[in-house]
Write a protein that holds these residues in place. Structure first.
Motif, PDB file in Angstrom:
ATOM      1  N   THR A 311      40.474  34.095  35.022  1.00 19.22           N
ATOM      2  CA  THR A 311      41.580  34.891  35.555  1.00 19.22           C
ATOM      3  C   THR A 311      41.083  35.844  36.635  1.00 19.22           C
ATOM      4  O   THR A 311      41.688  35.967  37.707  1.00 19.22           O
ATOM      5  CB  THR A 311      42.251  35.698  34.428  1.00 19.22           C
ATOM      6  N   ALA A 312      39.966  36.523  36.352  1.00 20.55           N
ATOM      7  CA  ALA A 312      39.397  37.458  37.325  1.00 20.55           C
ATOM      8  C   ALA A 312      38.910  36.724  38.572  1.00 20.55           C
ATOM      9  O   ALA A 312      39.084  37.202  39.702  1.00 20.55           O
ATOM     10  CB  ALA A 312      38.250  38.239  36.684  1.00 20.55           C
ATOM     11  N   THR A 313      38.309  35.543  38.375  1.00 18.08           N
ATOM     12  CA  THR A 313      37.827  34.759  39.513  1.00 18.08           C
ATOM     13  C   THR A 313      38.989  34.297  40.389  1.00 18.08           C
ATOM     14  O   THR A 313      38.923  34.347  41.625  1.00 18.08           O
ATOM     15  CB  THR A 313      37.030  33.536  39.024  1.00 18.08           C
ATOM     16  N   ASN A 314      40.069  33.839  39.743  1.00 23.34           N
ATOM     17  CA  ASN A 314      41.245  33.406  40.497  1.00 23.34           C
ATOM     18  C   ASN A 314      41.869  34.565  41.265  1.00 23.34           C
ATOM     19  O   ASN A 314      42.288  34.405  42.418  1.00 23.34           O
ATOM     20  CB  ASN A 314      42.269  32.792  39.544  1.00 23.34           C
ATOM     21  N   ALA A 315      41.930  35.738  40.625  1.00 19.38           N
ATOM     22  CA  ALA A 315      42.476  36.913  41.305  1.00 19.38           C
ATOM     23  C   ALA A 315      41.631  37.259  42.524  1.00 19.38           C
ATOM     24  O   ALA A 315      42.159  37.594  43.592  1.00 19.38           O
ATOM     25  CB  ALA A 315      42.536  38.096  40.344  1.00 19.38           C
ATOM     26  N   ASP A 316      40.314  37.162  42.380  1.00 21.93           N
ATOM     27  CA  ASP A 316      39.417  37.460  43.498  1.00 21.93           C
ATOM     28  C   ASP A 316      39.645  36.487  44.650  1.00 21.93           C
ATOM     29  O   ASP A 316      39.693  36.886  45.819  1.00 21.93           O
ATOM     30  CB  ASP A 316      37.968  37.386  43.018  1.00 21.93           C
ATOM     31  N   SER A 317      39.798  35.201  44.318  1.00 22.68           N
ATOM     32  CA  SER A 317      40.052  34.196  45.355  1.00 22.68           C
ATOM     33  C   SER A 317      41.375  34.464  46.065  1.00 22.68           C
ATOM     34  O   SER A 317      41.463  34.380  47.301  1.00 22.68           O
ATOM     35  CB  SER A 317      40.066  32.802  44.722  1.00 22.68           C
ATOM     36  N   THR A 318      42.397  34.800  45.290  1.00 18.75           N
ATOM     37  CA  THR A 318      43.706  35.094  45.881  1.00 18.75           C
ATOM     38  C   THR A 318      43.645  36.327  46.770  1.00 18.75           C
ATOM     39  O   THR A 318      44.236  36.355  47.858  1.00 18.75           O
ATOM     40  CB  THR A 318      44.750  35.303  44.768  1.00 18.75           C
ATOM     41  N   ILE A 319      42.918  37.343  46.320  1.00 23.72           N
ATOM     42  CA  ILE A 319      42.778  38.573  47.108  1.00 23.72           C
ATOM     43  C   ILE A 319      42.116  38.279  48.451  1.00 23.72           C
ATOM     44  O   ILE A 319      42.557  38.758  49.501  1.00 23.72           O
ATOM     45  CB  ILE A 319      41.967  39.621  46.316  1.00 23.72           C
TER      46      ILE A 319
END
Length: 371
Positions: A311-319
């Protein structure tokens, strides 16, 4: 078009000033863009672009906080898992003691000595469970577990909620519906239900049924009235934790979970002892169930941690992608803007020089009058 000679309106000077003022404004805008690094410094620079960039910026800020929530939850779960690991080791030692005590070659004094250590280990389990916390939030003392209250009707011996494995139990008012051979448990608040095969308990017997999808276990005795099952109800108050892992107000942006009760009572060990042969033999089965419960909790914590890592990795990619979009919309192209700066610097300088020339046109009238 010839305008003749006049002093009231110097048209050439007015036109030159207008061009000079335009160039000066553009030069100031170019300097502002190069100094801030932004193509859009106010809404009037690009109304649509400013609105989109602002919307995306708000999204980025929300995702950054959601990412922080995920990382903090990982830390919280790691704290709980560390304590559960210690409790697991204690349970393993307690099982050794139970096996040792469950033998006829020991006398009463021997079992009493073994039971002394056993009881101390139970107390240590309670201490660890009750002292494990994150940011002053108790984690494995049972406060994260749903509670049952207001049990009405006869024949319901006990109701317990899923205490281990992270299953979320929903709050609500629960009631039963009976058909020959089956019993339906309904959460009247949410509408969810589960049906299990059911056989009434005989005299002196207690039968236990698991409503797994609801996270509830119900025990019945022979007094359970099949003709009036609707009168048998109970209330559940859910606790647990909710983590905002997304930027929106919807179910997909929330993670709900519970942590099990790792106290001796929650592990159903509070009454166990090794001071006699029967107690020691019964303790072995109880400890096996307790170890399995702790394993379920640790497995759930590990699975949830892995999910939150993604979840954190996906959020980072989206950011990163959103910031790239914002940059495309809002940031200045330095090469292009430097070219514009040079252009308007020249125009301002030439405009200033032409203003002098335009203002001198009126002086020609004086020369005519002097001749």
């Amino acid at each position: 078009m010839a305008t003749g000679f006049n002093v009231n309106s110097n048209i050439s000077s007015m036109k030159t000033y207008r061009a000079f003022a335009h160039s000066q404004t553009k030069l100031e805008e170019s300097i502002e863009r190069l100094s801030t690094g932004l193509r859009i410094n106010k809404a009037s620079d690009d109304t649509e672009g400013a609105a989109i960039a602002t919307r995306l910026s708000n999204r980025v800020r929300s995702l950054q906080k959601a990412q922080t929530n995920s990382k903090r939850t990982i830390d919280m779960l790691q704290t709980a898992e560390g304590s559960l690991n210690d409790i697991h080791n204690i349970l393993a030692r307690m099982r050794e003691l139970a096996v040792q005590s469950a033998s006829d070659n020991l006398n009463t004094k021997d079992r009493s000595t073994i039971d002394m250590e056993y009881q101390q280990l139970k107390s240590e389990i309670d201490r660890i469970a009750k002292s494990t916390e994150y940011n002053q939030i108790k984690l494995i003392d049972g406060s994260q577990k749903a509670t049952v209250s207001t049990v009405t009707g006869v024949g319901i011996d006990s109701v317990s909620t899923a205490g281990h494995g992270g299953q979320k139990v929903n709050s609500g008012s629960y009631s039963f519906e009976y058909k020959p051979g089956s019993l339906k448990l309904v959460n009247k608040t949410t509408g969810e239900f589960e049906v299990v095969d059911f056989t009434p308990a005989s005299a002196g017997e207690i039968k236990t049924y698991q409503f797994s999808s609801l996270g509830l276990t119900v025990s019945f005795d022979e007094e359970f009235d099949l003709n009036n099952v609707a009168n048998s109800t109970f209330e559940v108050t859910a606790t647990g934790s909710t983590v905002q892992i997304g930027a929106d107000d919807d179910a997909d942006s929330n993670l709900d979970f519970t942590l099990g009760d790792a106290t001796a009572k929650g592990l159903r060990l509070s009454q166990s002892s090794l001071d006699n042969l029967a107690g020691a033999q019964a303790a072995i089965s109880s400890l096996d169930a307790a170890i399995e419960a702790i394993n379920d909790d640790r497995s759930f914590i590990g699975a949830t941690q892995n999910r939150l890592e993604f979840t954190a990795t996906n959020a980072d990619s989206t950011i990163v992608n959103l910031k790239a979009s914002i940059s495309t919309i809002r940031d200045v192209d330095y090469a292009k803007e430097a070219m514009e700066l040079a252009k308007y610097q020249i125009l301002v300088q030439s405009g200033s020089a032409m203003m002098v020339q335009a203002n001198q046109i009126s002086q020609t009238v004086l020369q005519l009058m002097q001749q």
